[in-house]
Design an enzyme around this catalytic site. Structure first.
Site, short mmCIF file in Angstrom:
data_model
loop_
_atom_site.label_atom_id
_atom_site.label_comp_id
_atom_site.label_asym_id
_atom_site.label_seq_id
_atom_site.Cartn_x
_atom_site.Cartn_y
_atom_site.Cartn_z
N GLU A 31 0.86 -1.19 0.00
CA GLU A 31 0.00 0.00 0.00
C GLU A 31 0.90 1.24 0.00
O GLU A 31 1.75 1.37 0.86
CB GLU A 31 -0.93 -0.02 1.22
N ALA A 33 0.05 4.42 0.47
CA ALA A 33 -0.31 5.45 1.46
C ALA A 33 -0.89 4.78 2.71
O ALA A 33 -0.24 3.96 3.33
CB ALA A 33 -1.27 6.44 0.83
N GLY A 36 -6.94 1.25 3.70
CA GLY A 36 -8.33 1.74 3.63
C GLY A 36 -8.63 2.39 2.30
O GLY A 36 -9.80 2.55 1.93
N GLY A 37 -7.58 2.79 1.57
CA GLY A 37 -7.76 3.32 0.21
C GLY A 37 -8.58 4.59 0.15
O GLY A 37 -8.76 5.30 1.15
N ALA A 111 4.43 -0.06 -5.10
CA ALA A 111 4.88 -1.34 -5.68
C ALA A 111 4.74 -1.33 -7.20
O ALA A 111 3.78 -0.77 -7.73
CB ALA A 111 4.03 -2.47 -5.10
N GLY A 178 -22.48 14.44 -10.73
CA GLY A 178 -22.51 13.00 -10.45
C GLY A 178 -22.62 12.74 -8.96
O GLY A 178 -23.09 13.59 -8.20
N GLU A 199 -23.53 20.69 -14.99
CA GLU A 199 -23.55 19.30 -15.45
C GLU A 199 -23.74 19.27 -16.97
O GLU A 199 -24.61 19.93 -17.51
CB GLU A 199 -24.69 18.54 -14.73
N ASP A 302 -11.76 -0.97 -8.43
CA ASP A 302 -11.85 0.08 -9.46
C ASP A 302 -10.92 -0.16 -10.65
O ASP A 302 -11.17 0.39 -11.72
CB ASP A 302 -11.55 1.45 -8.84
N HIS A 434 -43.82 -3.21 11.24
CA HIS A 434 -44.68 -2.03 11.18
C HIS A 434 -44.56 -1.25 12.47
O HIS A 434 -44.65 -1.84 13.55
CB HIS A 434 -46.14 -2.45 10.97
P1 NAI Z 1 -19.64 10.32 -11.79
O1 NAI Z 1 -19.27 9.49 -12.93
O2 NAI Z 1 -20.59 9.85 -10.77
O3 NAI Z 1 -20.25 11.71 -12.31
C1 NAI Z 1 -19.53 12.58 -13.16
C2 NAI Z 1 -20.53 13.58 -13.71
O4 NAI Z 1 -19.80 14.58 -14.39
C3 NAI Z 1 -21.50 12.98 -14.69
O5 NAI Z 1 -22.79 13.40 -14.34
C4 NAI Z 1 -21.05 13.54 -16.04
O6 NAI Z 1 -22.09 13.71 -16.95
C5 NAI Z 1 -20.47 14.88 -15.61
N1 NAI Z 1 -19.45 15.43 -16.50
C6 NAI Z 1 -18.47 14.79 -17.14
N2 NAI Z 1 -17.68 15.66 -17.81
C7 NAI Z 1 -18.18 16.90 -17.54
C8 NAI Z 1 -17.81 18.22 -17.91
N3 NAI Z 1 -16.74 18.45 -18.67
N4 NAI Z 1 -18.56 19.25 -17.46
C9 NAI Z 1 -19.63 19.03 -16.69
N5 NAI Z 1 -20.02 17.79 -16.29
C10 NAI Z 1 -19.30 16.75 -16.71
O7 NAI Z 1 -18.24 10.75 -11.13
P2 NAI Z 1 -17.89 11.38 -9.72
O8 NAI Z 1 -19.05 12.09 -9.14
O9 NAI Z 1 -16.63 12.14 -9.95
O10 NAI Z 1 -17.60 10.10 -8.84
C11 NAI Z 1 -16.49 9.27 -9.17
C12 NAI Z 1 -16.70 7.87 -8.67
O11 NAI Z 1 -16.73 7.85 -7.26
C13 NAI Z 1 -17.96 7.25 -9.18
O12 NAI Z 1 -17.59 6.26 -10.10
C14 NAI Z 1 -18.60 6.64 -7.98
O13 NAI Z 1 -18.72 5.26 -8.16
C15 NAI Z 1 -17.66 6.91 -6.83
N6 NAI Z 1 -18.41 7.46 -5.70
C16 NAI Z 1 -19.40 6.74 -5.15
C17 NAI Z 1 -20.13 7.25 -4.13
C18 NAI Z 1 -21.25 6.47 -3.56
O14 NAI Z 1 -21.39 5.30 -3.89
N7 NAI Z 1 -22.08 7.04 -2.71
C19 NAI Z 1 -19.86 8.57 -3.56
C20 NAI Z 1 -18.83 9.25 -4.26
C21 NAI Z 1 -18.13 8.69 -5.26
#
Ligand code: NAI
Length: 447
Positions: A31, A33, A36-37, A111, A178, A199, A302, A434
């Site tokens: 690892e 860092a 827990g990543g 690594a 996102g 967005e 990932d 309930h």
């Molecule tokens: P995301 O893939 O969820 O969302 C990225 C957003 O940015 C999309 O809506 C896309 O349309 C938009 N976008 C892309 N290029 C753009 C641009 N140039 N201008 C404006 N909008 C643009 O990615 P995000 O939010 O960065 O999350 C990354 C990863 O982290 C995700 O794959 C997710 O799985 C993970 N994550 C999961 C969480 C959870 O499960 N609660 C919480 C936070 C992150």
């Protein structure tokens, strides 16, 4: 020689190490860092710690709706951040002691794979080399920085810097609506920032059920968040974002800018080029046992560029280790729950309507406002929400999507139904406590 070398100590890597060592494999984990990543150190856990404080602040401010008033409600952001850091340290120590208990050798350092055959993998780290019969790649992901004008020179935050902020900015422009964007929008809006989300897609949260994503956006708009959807960012400047909408080009002045437009597998400089592993999207291709195109090398989490969620990573790690231990196992992506920890929460599992429409598969939808649950009404004064269950034509449950608290805790019920192959009639016979918000599933089935 070790039986197993693991690169990456996030949820995928440390789970693999724990299970493999418990199963009798002599295991070494690298690892660069902290254990827990991203999830523990700069993702899932720290954001949820901050969001919990914001939720308490919200409850204290809005308690009057429930007949409970509080004067001079205030927050101390430095204390909120300190608590978040303490939680991370505590959980980090927990993983470290689990590694110790299971006799996993943990090496802190970056690594790289020096060489690999199907019999032995040689890994270089901190000037030493280590040999193992098998390897699991679990190096995780990193923030994508898109080639937008100004990103090389302008100051902006990624989720890492946003988590480390010592103060709440007066205003913040969030590029990318996102999952990360929506969680931080909720957090900073709650603590008083003027939040603007930019967005690119026609709706926020593109992979999520579009009706539910729109409900969240409307809810956030009521709470004061400003949205530009279908907006193309042209330039990032220190203190401003230039973007284009149907109405033309606009410049938004802002104290801080958060860039969150996705993450990509962290595969650079790992020494993988020479191995020529088969690729999938920008990650590593795997089979249902998480094996790469080299039979003694597995990839989980990932780096596969597939589901990119901590809980998927954990299960993928279990599948890889079970395969190494000679147990039959296979990864199923049929019912992976996805949660967005906004207020209100969003959760979904299985197929969405949009996916089924793209596939051209026939489906049926059953849906009901969350207010059909008595417990929801009791605990969400003035709140709305939706529960949507998707079935195939024969009535088997193939998807469920919801908005409303506490969806994150309820969605596993639907995942279980999907994995078990239950149909509507079978789920109708299940007895729910309930009053509980979970009853909304049953109500929806009879809708
Ligand atoms: P995301 O893939 O969820 O969302 C990225 C957003 O940015 C999309 O809506 C896309 O349309 C938009 N976008 C892309 N290029 C753009 C641009 N140039 N201008 C404006 N909008 C643009 O990615 P995000 O939010 O960065 O999350 C990354 C990863 O982290 C995700 O794959 C997710 O799985 C993970 N994550 C999961 C969480 C959870 O499960 N609660 C919480 C936070 C992150």
């Amino acid at each position: 020689m070790y039986d197993l070398a693991i690169i990456g100590g996030g949820p995928a890597g440390y789970t693999a190490a724990e299970r493999a060592a418990a199963g009798g494999l002599n295991t070494i984990l690298f690892e660069k860092a902290n254990l827990g990543g991203t999830c523990l150190n700069e993702g899932c856990i720290p954001t949820k710690a901050l969001l919990y404080s914001s939720k308490l602040y919200h409850y204290a401010q809005t308690g009057a709706k429930y007949g409970v008033g509080a004067d001079n409600v205030r927050f101390e952001y430095d204390k909120i951040v300190a608590r978040k850091n303490k939680i991370v340290r505590k959980l980090n120590a927990g993983i470290r002691s689990k590694m110790k208990e299971n006799n996993v050798t943990v090496i802190t350092g970056f690594a790289t794979v020096a060489s690999a055959t199907e019999e032995v993998v040689t890994i270089a780290c901190n000037g030493e080399t280590y040999e193992a019969k098998t390897m699991i790649l679990a190096a995780g992901s990193e923030t994508t920085i898109p080639p937008i004008k100004g990103v090389d020179t302008a100051e902006f935050w990624t989720s890492r810097e946003a988590l480390e902020a010592k103060e709440v900015p007066a205003s913040i422009a969030i590029i990318g609506g996102g999952v990360i964007g929506m969680e931080f929008a909720g957090l900073f809006n709650q603590f008083g920032s003027q939040v603007t989300v930019i967005e690119m897609a026609p709706e926020i949260l593109p992979p999520i059920d579009a009706e539910i994503a729109a409900m969240l956006r409307q809810n956030y708009e009521k709470q004061g968040v400003k949205f530009y959807i279908g907006a193309k960012v042209m330039e990032v400047k220190t203190g401003a974002v230039v973007f284009e909408t149907a109405d033309g080009e606009q410049t938004l002045e802002t104290e801080k800018t958060l860039l969150c437009v996705g993450r990509r597998p962290a595969l650079k400089e790992l020494g993988l080029e020479a191995l020529n592993l088969e690729r999938f999207r920008n990650g590593i291709a795997v089979d249902a046992q998480m094996r790469t195109s080299m039979k003694n090398i597995f990839a989980v989490g990932d780096v596969t560029a597939f589901s990119m969620l901590a809980h998927t990573a954990t299960r993928e790690a279990e599948v890889a280790v079970n395969t190494l231990l000679g147990k039959d196992d296979a990864m199923s992506y049929k019912a992976i729950p996805g949660v967005v920890y906004t207020y209100p929460e969003i959760a979904g599992t299985g197929k969405t309507e949009q996916e089924l429409q793209r596939e051209g598969t026939a489906y049926k939808v059953l849906k009901l406002p969350m207010t059909f649950s008595g417990r929801f009404v009791v605990e969400n004064e003035g709140g709305n929400g939706l529960c949507k269950i998707i079935t195939n034509e024969a009535g088997a449950i193939i998807g469920a999507h919801m908005i409303g608290n506490p969806s994150s805790e309820l969605i596993t019920i639907a995942s279980l139904a999907i994995e078990a192959g239950w149909d509507v009639e079978r789920l109708k016979t299940l007895v729910f406590p309930h009053p509980s918000v979970s009853e909304i599933f049953k109500e929806t089935l009879f809708a």
